[in-house]
Enzyme design. Structure first.
Site, PDB file in Angstrom:
ATOM      1  N   GLU A 224       0.845  -1.198   0.000  1.00 34.32           N
ATOM      2  CA  GLU A 224       0.000   0.000   0.000  1.00 34.32           C
ATOM      3  C   GLU A 224       0.877   1.243   0.000  1.00 34.32           C
ATOM      4  O   GLU A 224       1.848   1.324   0.743  1.00 34.32           O
ATOM      5  CB  GLU A 224      -0.888  -0.053   1.244  1.00 34.32           C
ATOM      6  CG  GLU A 224      -1.753   1.135   1.515  1.00 34.32           C
ATOM      7  CD  GLU A 224      -2.576   0.942   2.791  1.00 34.32           C
ATOM      8  OE1 GLU A 224      -3.243   1.904   3.191  1.00 34.32           O
ATOM      9  OE2 GLU A 224      -2.537  -0.163   3.395  1.00 34.32           O
ATOM     10  N   ASP A 226       0.257   5.013   0.796  1.00 34.34           N
ATOM     11  CA  ASP A 226      -0.673   6.034   1.262  1.00 34.34           C
ATOM     12  C   ASP A 226      -0.155   7.414   0.852  1.00 34.34           C
ATOM     13  O   ASP A 226       0.619   8.048   1.581  1.00 34.34           O
ATOM     14  CB  ASP A 226      -0.839   5.957   2.779  1.00 34.34           C
ATOM     15  CG  ASP A 226      -1.588   4.717   3.218  1.00 34.34           C
ATOM     16  OD1 ASP A 226      -2.511   4.315   2.491  1.00 34.34           O
ATOM     17  OD2 ASP A 226      -1.257   4.155   4.272  1.00 34.34           O
ATOM     18  N   GLU A 229      -3.368  10.749   3.591  1.00 32.57           N
ATOM     19  CA  GLU A 229      -4.316  10.487   4.668  1.00 32.57           C
ATOM     20  C   GLU A 229      -4.419  11.783   5.448  1.00 32.57           C
ATOM     21  O   GLU A 229      -3.424  12.275   5.991  1.00 32.57           O
ATOM     22  CB  GLU A 229      -3.850   9.334   5.548  1.00 32.57           C
ATOM     23  CG  GLU A 229      -3.863   7.998   4.814  1.00 32.57           C
ATOM     24  CD  GLU A 229      -3.628   6.839   5.759  1.00 32.57           C
ATOM     25  OE1 GLU A 229      -4.614   6.181   6.143  1.00 32.57           O
ATOM     26  OE2 GLU A 229      -2.461   6.590   6.092  1.00 32.57           O
ATOM     27  N   HIS A 240       3.794   1.393   2.724  1.00 39.70           N
ATOM     28  CA  HIS A 240       3.755   0.111   3.441  1.00 39.70           C
ATOM     29  C   HIS A 240       4.119  -0.982   2.431  1.00 39.70           C
ATOM     30  O   HIS A 240       3.621  -0.962   1.302  1.00 39.70           O
ATOM     31  CB  HIS A 240       2.353  -0.221   3.961  1.00 39.70           C
ATOM     32  CG  HIS A 240       1.722   0.787   4.858  1.00 39.70           C
ATOM     33  ND1 HIS A 240       1.632   0.622   6.218  1.00 39.70           N
ATOM     34  CD2 HIS A 240       1.104   1.966   4.582  1.00 39.70           C
ATOM     35  CE1 HIS A 240       0.975   1.653   6.747  1.00 39.70           C
ATOM     36  NE2 HIS A 240       0.649   2.482   5.762  1.00 39.70           N
TER      37      HIS A 240
END
Length: 445
Positions: A224, A226, A229, A240
């Site tokens: 992932e 990101d 956020e 990640h």
């Protein structure tokens, strides 16, 4: 008997016919160089978890936070008997599109239910997610977080989902990407109703604090990125990585990991990631209402993935026509850098006393492999029934002194973010994503 056996083997989630599936448009731009961008026609689809699941005649297979046992005594029977239906994007989910921007509303009171949050994916065509290859590229979008208070998260990110939603890989994934199948992320979520084209109904436990959600015995893992956020008070940029290649179903703590303690690091994925949160990294003047990046007004977010394979992630903002460089870390033991790299992650984890699971799961070497295979774009808005989003915008963990490096993550009080509170007081909260551009470094802003 043979025919029955074959039928059981070939069981699959069906497609409902009660509601037409008309994907909202979301066009974007592909940029070869600065000033040389071409429009790409796109659309979005709602994740399967939000969709009406019924027996084909309108009888619910899933109601509230529970599977209906008469239709779903086990995963295979449930998959065979249940269908995913189309979505009424605006009326049911509060999703609006003007063609280049997408507005996500937090709480929507529909004719038959109240919807909380949403998760959507960018499509290449009606039945295929668009796959972005991020090495040595940049991704840019505009965002308005002015109506997102403490406890909410407007998240725009990439995950290594299958482009067809698992349709080719799993015989049961008949609805595919068109109906939002195939989700995975680095938390290996077990609240998914369908994984690998099968219902996740066996062993399902309703969540005590969420009247709409539960957890099955399986999770769905993948790397992932990101990109974003955020709410109006804090933001984080976090890669990640997982040991997996693409999406993989998991079971048990040794694969799926866990929320707390060492179980968190036992699974296939790096759940913590290696984050750059401006407030957490020591600059409390950079991001927020009235600050350098003023969240009272829309702005542009530029994320650059340097290197092929990637070795560094950089961030810029554009607001009121001005390019704003990311703030630099101001934490003892960490270089004054504005970028994420393996070196930054090593220093940050040591300074904060955190486990460097990002490194343990492969770090940037693994991230570059994921970027080369490609990732699917996710646009979402959600609240946090686990820890009230305190990990993003407040003091976390709450049992630690906020003066300890890494604990103070944002200005929100530790009493904020409770789902019952934000769903009541901030039902009209929205996030707006738009003007998406993707291409060569320094070409999109």
């Amino acid at each position: 008997m043979l025919a029955a056996a074959l039928f059981t083997f070939a069981c699959s989630v069906g497609v409902g016919t009660k509601t037409p599936e008309n994907h909202p448009k979301l066009n974007w731009q592909n940029c070869a160089s600065k000033g040389s961008c071409s429009q790409v026609s796109g659309e979005v689809t709602m994740d399967s978890n939000w969709r009406w699941t019924h027996d084909g005649n309108g009888k619910n297979c899933y109601d509230g936070n529970t599977w209906i046992s008469s239709l779903c005594p086990d995963d295979k029977t449930c998959s065979d008997k249940c269908v995913l239906d189309g979505a009424e994007y605006q009326a049911t989910y509060g999703i609006q599109s003007n063609g280049t921007a997408l507005t996500l509303k937090f709480v929507t009171h529909g004719s038959y239910s109240t919807n909380i949050g949403s998760r959507l994916y960018l499509l290449k065509d009606k039945s295929t997610y668009y796959v972005f290859k991020l090495n040595n590229k940049e991704f840019t979008f505009s965002v308005d977080v002015s109506k997102l208070p403490c406890g909410l998260n407007g998240a725009l990110y990439f995950v290594e989902m299958d482009a067809d939603g698992g349709k080719a890989k799993y015989a049961g994934a008949k609805p595919g990407a068109e109906y939002g199948l195939g989700y995975c992320d680095a938390q290996c979520p077990s609240d998914l109703k369908f994984i690998n084209g099968e219902a996740n109904s066996e062993g399902w436990k309703p969540q005590s604090g969420d009247k709409n959600a539960g957890n099955g015995k399986y999770g769905s893992c993948c790397s992932e990125m990101d990109v974003w956020e955020s709410n109006s008070q804090a933001t984080a940029l976090t890669p990640h990585v997982c040991k997996t290649t693409g999406q993989q179903r998991c079971s048990g703590k040794s694969e799926c990991g866990g929320q707390d303690g060492q179980d968190r690091f036992a699974g296939l994925c790096d759940e913590d990631g290696c984050d750059f949160n401006n407030w957490r990294m020591g600059d409390k003047t950079f991001f927020g209402p009235g600050l350098i990046v003023d969240t009272k007004s829309p702005f542009v977010v530029v994320t650059q993935f340097y290197g092929s394979p990637v070795t560094e992630i950089r961030r810029k903002y554009v607001q009121n026509g001005k390019v704003i460089e990311n703030s630099k870390s101001n934490i003892p033991g960490i270089d004054a850098t504005a970028a994420i790299s393996d070196h930054f992650c090593e220093q940050q984890k040591k300074a904060f006393g955190d486990t460097n699971d990002f490194k343990n799961k492969g770090g940037f070497a693994k991230l570059g492999q994921v970027f080369d295979r490609g990732m699917v774009l996710v646009l979402s808005l959600w609240d946090d029934h686990q820890v009230a989003m305190l990990w993003l915008d407040s003091t976390y963990p709450t049992n630690k002194d906020k003066s300890q490096p890494g604990v103070d993550r944002g200005p929100c009080p530790t009493s904020s973010g409770k789902p019952d509170d934000v769903e009541s007081a901030s039902a009209d909260a929205t996030v707006v994503y738009g003007n998406i551009k993707f291409g060569a470094l320094d070409s999109t802003y």
